[in-house]
Enzyme design. Structure first.
Site, PDB file in Angstrom:
ATOM      1  CG  HIS A  23      -2.079   0.825   1.204  1.00 49.34           C
ATOM      2  ND1 HIS A  23      -3.121   0.618   0.328  1.00 49.34           N
ATOM      3  CD2 HIS A  23      -2.421   1.928   1.936  1.00 49.34           C
ATOM      4  CE1 HIS A  23      -4.053   1.543   0.522  1.00 49.34           C
ATOM      5  NE2 HIS A  23      -3.647   2.345   1.487  1.00 49.34           N
ATOM      6  CE  LYS A 168      -7.514   8.319   1.233  1.00 50.11           C
ATOM      7  NZ  LYS A 168      -7.951   8.727   2.574  1.00 50.11           N
ATOM      8  CE  LYS A 170      -3.295   7.071   1.358  1.00 44.66           C
ATOM      9  NZ  LYS A 170      -3.930   8.040   2.300  1.00 44.66           N
ATOM     10  CG  ASP A 199      -4.830  11.287   1.627  1.00 44.25           C
ATOM     11  OD1 ASP A 199      -4.286  12.396   1.798  1.00 44.25           O
ATOM     12  OD2 ASP A 199      -5.070  10.491   2.560  1.00 44.25           O
ATOM     13  CD  GLU A 225      -7.880  12.096   3.054  1.00 44.07           C
ATOM     14  OE1 GLU A 225      -8.656  11.483   2.280  1.00 44.07           O
ATOM     15  OE2 GLU A 225      -7.411  11.572   4.084  1.00 44.07           O
ATOM     16  CG  ASP A 252      -6.483  12.673   7.261  1.00 43.94           C
ATOM     17  OD1 ASP A 252      -6.845  12.603   8.449  1.00 43.94           O
ATOM     18  OD2 ASP A 252      -6.011  11.687   6.662  1.00 43.94           O
ATOM     19  CE  LYS A 276      -7.719   9.200   8.442  1.00 44.64           C
ATOM     20  NZ  LYS A 276      -6.370   9.283   7.895  1.00 44.64           N
ATOM     21  CD  GLU A 330     -10.399   6.941   4.243  1.00 44.63           C
ATOM     22  OE1 GLU A 330     -10.200   7.194   3.042  1.00 44.63           O
ATOM     23  OE2 GLU A 330      -9.626   7.307   5.144  1.00 44.63           O
TER      24      GLU A 330
HETATM   25  C1  MUC Z   1      -4.923   8.637   5.293  1.00 44.09           C
HETATM   26  O1  MUC Z   1      -4.111   9.555   5.373  1.00 44.09           O
HETATM   27  O2  MUC Z   1      -6.072   8.930   5.006  1.00 44.09           O
HETATM   28  C2  MUC Z   1      -6.547   6.073   4.866  1.00 44.09           C
HETATM   29  C3  MUC Z   1      -6.833   5.326   3.770  1.00 44.09           C
HETATM   30  C4  MUC Z   1      -5.633   4.975   3.180  1.00 44.09           C
HETATM   31  O3  MUC Z   1      -5.461   4.353   2.152  1.00 44.09           O
HETATM   32  O4  MUC Z   1      -4.621   5.487   3.920  1.00 44.09           O
HETATM   33  C5  MUC Z   1      -5.146   6.080   5.076  1.00 44.09           C
HETATM   34  C6  MUC Z   1      -4.442   7.248   5.603  1.00 44.09           C
HETATM   35 MG    MG Z   2      -5.560  11.076   4.653  1.00 43.77          MG
END
Ligand code: MUC
Ligand code: MG
Length: 383
Positions: A23, A168, A170, A199, A225, A252, A276, A330
């Protein structure tokens, strides 16, 4: 007044659970999660479970699994033993007196406490948290394999299975040009069949964000994000003002305490808070941050630290009690892990996570699985 639910024992252990694939985030790649699992026993014999998951040790924020376990065993547990478990706010105050900060550690203990008390009363935890308002929430999945073909394959499968249609991505590890190309390819491949979000996990400076976010929006991204560093409220404010009619900016890492939430609300520096439970320091404090969002006309999103079904179910109970201005959730952590810790996971139907009922958080922990992944057995060390 005599205590109805004296707290008798608290234990914290670290598990190591591999992920189904690497990941990749802006700050690194993970191939296992190391959640801290808390068990809290009341004198009546009830046992509650709590969890604090970090991402990549202490690389998402300051707390690490090892630090969390130590804070609980050395400071938080002694502050609570013998106290009335039903007085949640008093328990939080005692933990604050014993230990500054350490929000993740406190959240795991508070979670286990609420689970144990709810189980003692044969109630779902949501009933102690304000009452259930949502039966289900749209459930996002994160595409973070780092490879377009693999990401698209994952997305197609999840669309066919009717599990996820919010994806989403990254970004922030590669150059902004490469990120824009990657997101555009995925958007073309999905051809309007899904909602796309990104994000950046704080990776960009304000100028990079101002230059490249419009290109991501042109590609089809509607929710952005944490594009800039957690301290960079000025840049968040500018982005919110200038991009707001085309996409939403979500905070976040910037929004942890209710005071952070107030600051963002006053500055009109985002449209959405990612909530969170861990970073806010527990279920009750997540409600406080959500209340600021509500009062400031800011939306909320049910965020994750990639918890197992224990932490995910606890978060689901809390999210089920919040207001209507949401962007889904999520809580897909359990699906990213090779195995889970419960006998039955929360159900996913028609692209929505079905929010659980009780008793407690409504999931039953399988002790054999807990023992199997226990670091004391796996012999693994920190990430
Ligand atoms: C984050 O920063 O949101 C949440 C989902 C994901 O893939 O990583 C996290 C961390
Ligand atoms: Mg995040």
């Amino acid at each position: 007044m005599t205590s109805r639910f004296p707290i008798e024992r608290i234990e914290a252990r670290i598990l190591d659970i591999p992920t189904i694939r690497p990941h990749k985030l802006s700050f690194g790649s993970i191939s296992r999660q190391s959640p801290v699992i808390v068990q809290l026993w009341l004198a009546n014999g009830a046992c509650g479970f709590g969890e604090a998951a970090t991402i990549g040790g202490p690389s998402w924020n300051e707390e690490s699994p090892e630090g969390i376990q130590h804070a609980i065993n050395a400071y938080l547990a002694p502050a609570l033993l013998g106290q009335d478990g039903a007085c949640f706010e008093t328990a939080l105050t005692r933990m604050d007196l014993a230990c500054k900060g350490n929000a993740f550690a406190k959240s795991a203990v508070e979670m286990a406490l609420i689970d144990a008390v709810a189980r003692s009363l044969s109630l779902p935890a949501w009933q102690l948290l304000g009452g259930k308002r949502h039966q289900s929430l749209p459930l996002a999945w994160t595409l973070a394999s780092g490879d377009v073909a693999r990401d698209l394959e994952e997305a197609q499968l999840r669309l066919e299975q009717k599990r996820h249609r919010i994806f989403k991505m990254k970004i922030g590890a590669r150059s902004p040009e490469q990120d824009v190309a990657h997101v555009s390819q995925i958007a073309r491949g999905l051809d309007g069949r899904a909602t796309l979000t990104v994000d950046v996990n704080q990776a960009w400076d304000g100028n990079t964000a101002r230059r490249y976010l419009p290109q991501l929006i042109d590609a089809g991204v509607t929710l952005i994000e944490q594009p800039v560093a957690k301290w960079n409220v000025e840049a968040l404010k500018t982005l919110t003002a200038t991009l707001g009619d085309r996409a939403s900016i979500m905070a976040d890492e910037t929004v942890c305490t209710p005071q952070d939430a107030m600051l963002l609300a006053r500055a009109q520096a985002c449209h959405v808070f990612s909530l969170k439970v861990a970073k806010h320091g527990g279920l009750l404090r997540t409600r406080q941050v959500a209340a600021v969002a509500d009062a400031a006309d800011i939306g909320w999103y049910g965020g994750t630290m990639l918890e197992t079904s224990i932490g995910s179910a606890a978060s689901a109970h809390l999210f089920s009690t919040l207001g209507t201005q949401h962007h889904g959730c999520e809580l897909f952590g359990p699906q990213l892990l090779v195995d889970d810790l419960v006998t039955e996971r929360m159900a996913i139907r028609d692209f929505e996570l079905q929010l659980p009922d009780g008793p407690g958080f409504g999931v039953e922990v399988d002790m054999a699985l807990l023992n199997r992944f226990d670091r004391a057995r796996t012999g693994l060390t920190s990430v």
